[in-house]
Design an enzyme around this catalytic site. Structure first.
Site, PDB file in Angstrom:
ATOM      1  N   GLY A  15      21.638  44.177 -19.106  1.00 46.78           N
ATOM      2  CA  GLY A  15      21.215  44.960 -17.944  1.00 46.78           C
ATOM      3  C   GLY A  15      20.339  44.213 -16.960  1.00 46.78           C
ATOM      4  O   GLY A  15      19.540  44.826 -16.249  1.00 46.78           O
ATOM      5  N   SER A  16      20.515  42.890 -16.869  1.00 49.99           N
ATOM      6  CA  SER A  16      19.700  42.176 -15.870  1.00 49.99           C
ATOM      7  C   SER A  16      20.125  42.574 -14.455  1.00 49.99           C
ATOM      8  O   SER A  16      19.290  42.652 -13.545  1.00 49.99           O
ATOM      9  CB  SER A  16      19.768  40.659 -16.073  1.00 49.99           C
ATOM     10  OG  SER A  16      21.036  40.159 -15.749  1.00 49.99           O
ATOM     11  N   HIS A 112      31.455  40.669 -10.938  1.00 47.78           N
ATOM     12  CA  HIS A 112      32.184  39.804 -11.862  1.00 47.78           C
ATOM     13  C   HIS A 112      31.737  38.353 -11.645  1.00 47.78           C
ATOM     14  O   HIS A 112      31.655  37.909 -10.487  1.00 47.78           O
ATOM     15  CB  HIS A 112      33.695  39.945 -11.621  1.00 47.78           C
ATOM     16  CG  HIS A 112      34.497  39.165 -12.611  1.00 47.78           C
ATOM     17  ND1 HIS A 112      34.595  39.533 -13.935  1.00 47.78           N
ATOM     18  CD2 HIS A 112      35.205  38.017 -12.486  1.00 47.78           C
ATOM     19  CE1 HIS A 112      35.342  38.655 -14.576  1.00 47.78           C
ATOM     20  NE2 HIS A 112      35.720  37.714 -13.725  1.00 47.78           N
TER      21      HIS A 112
HETATM   22  C1  GAR Z   1      27.075  39.675 -15.656  1.00 49.05           C
HETATM   23  O1  GAR Z   1      27.213  38.281 -15.566  1.00 49.05           O
HETATM   24  C2  GAR Z   1      28.265  40.359 -14.993  1.00 49.05           C
HETATM   25  O2  GAR Z   1      28.729  39.683 -13.864  1.00 49.05           O
HETATM   26  C3  GAR Z   1      29.283  40.337 -16.096  1.00 49.05           C
HETATM   27  O3  GAR Z   1      28.554  40.639 -17.248  1.00 49.05           O
HETATM   28  C4  GAR Z   1      27.206  40.147 -17.103  1.00 49.05           C
HETATM   29  C5  GAR Z   1      26.262  41.275 -17.419  1.00 49.05           C
HETATM   30  O4  GAR Z   1      24.932  40.820 -17.422  1.00 49.05           O
HETATM   31  N1  GAR Z   1      30.347  41.273 -15.867  1.00 49.05           N
HETATM   32  C6  GAR Z   1      31.621  41.041 -16.163  1.00 49.05           C
HETATM   33  O5  GAR Z   1      31.994  40.035 -16.723  1.00 49.05           O
HETATM   34  C7  GAR Z   1      32.597  42.144 -15.758  1.00 49.05           C
HETATM   35  N2  GAR Z   1      33.929  41.701 -15.858  1.00 49.05           N
HETATM   36  P1  GAR Z   1      23.744  41.879 -17.343  1.00 49.05           P
HETATM   37  O6  GAR Z   1      23.983  42.917 -18.435  1.00 49.05           O
HETATM   38  O7  GAR Z   1      22.514  41.047 -17.657  1.00 49.05           O
HETATM   39  O8  GAR Z   1      23.711  42.474 -15.989  1.00 49.05           O
END
Ligand code: GAR
Length: 222
Positions: A15-16, A112
């Site tokens: 969830g950053s 993404h």
């Molecule tokens: C992020 O890098 C986002 O772009 C990716 O998951 C990560 C979540 O990080 N999303 C995907 O790959 C969607 N296809 P977070 O939980 O720290 O925000």
């Protein structure tokens, strides 16, 4: 749309990106507020981030459902309780059916970690390094029924250095993500960004096939 755009954020993990949205929503002139955070995985850090910010958070655990459709029915029912103007996928790692996507058509976004249309799906940074690409980055796009697809609103780009690893590159790309996602939700909330016909329009001007392209060096000018 209400004075402030109401947003429901879907997460699966750390969830950053959610945190960057929470931080943006707490500015005094923020055009959006986060009505709820929903995770498909229990006990993830993103849920703690929501609680710490005083935002309602819930889990709809996909492993407890026999089918994708049954999971999505409960997820949609929960989302709809908040009557959001906008649904934001922030590291939400479930494939969505066309039926679910159409329910939130033109008001659901995804981020993404690649320069779409390159590398939808997983392992994006490894694939960019393996291909010898010079650039990597992240894309925020309206969500269509295809995986990691739909009209892009913005693409933040950064150079891949010769000694980059997945770890070093993903850390730099995440910094870009945290800048571009709140900006897109702000544009949408102010009515500046719409999906019309096949394209995303910002202030009435169609954005290209990659959305508004922003280099890392220029990201502070957004
Ligand atoms: C992020 O890098 C986002 O772009 C990716 O998951 C990560 C979540 O990080 N999303 C995907 O790959 C969607 N296809 P977070 O939980 O720290 O925000």
């Amino acid at each position: 749309m209400a004075t402030q755009c109401s947003v429901v954020v879907l997460i699966s993990g750390s969830g950053s990106n959610l945190q960057s949205l929470i931080d943006a929503s707490q500015h005094s002139d923020a055009p959006f507020k986060i009505a709820a955070v929903i995770s498909n995985r229990p006990n993830v850090k993103g849920l703690s981030r929501a609680s710490a910010a005083g935002i309602t958070s819930q889990c709809v655990d996909h492993t407890e459902y026999a089918s994708r459709e049954a999971f999505e029915a409960d997820l949609a029912a929960l989302i709809d309780q908040y009557q959001p103007d906008c649904v934001v996928l922030a590291g939400f790692m479930r494939i969505l059916t066309a039926s679910f996507v159409s329910r939130y058509e033109r008001r659901m976004f995804n981020i993404h970690p690649s320069l779409l249309p390159k590398y939808p799906g997983l392992n994006t940074h490894q694939r960019a390094i393996d291909a010898g690409d010079q650039l990597a980055g992240a894309t925020v796009h309206f969500v269509s029924a295809e995986l990691d697809a739909g009209p892009p609103a913005i693409q933040g780009q950064i150079a891949i250095e010769p000694n980059d690893t997945v770890d070093s590159l993903s850390k730099r790309v995440l910094k870009i993500e945290h800048k571009i996602y709140p900006k897109v939700i702000e544009w949408f909330s102010r009515g500046r960004l719409v999906w019309q016909d096949d394209a995303a329009l910002l202030d009435g001007t169609p954005l290209g096939a990659q959305g508004k392209i922003v280099a890392w060096e220029d990201i502070s000018t957004l």
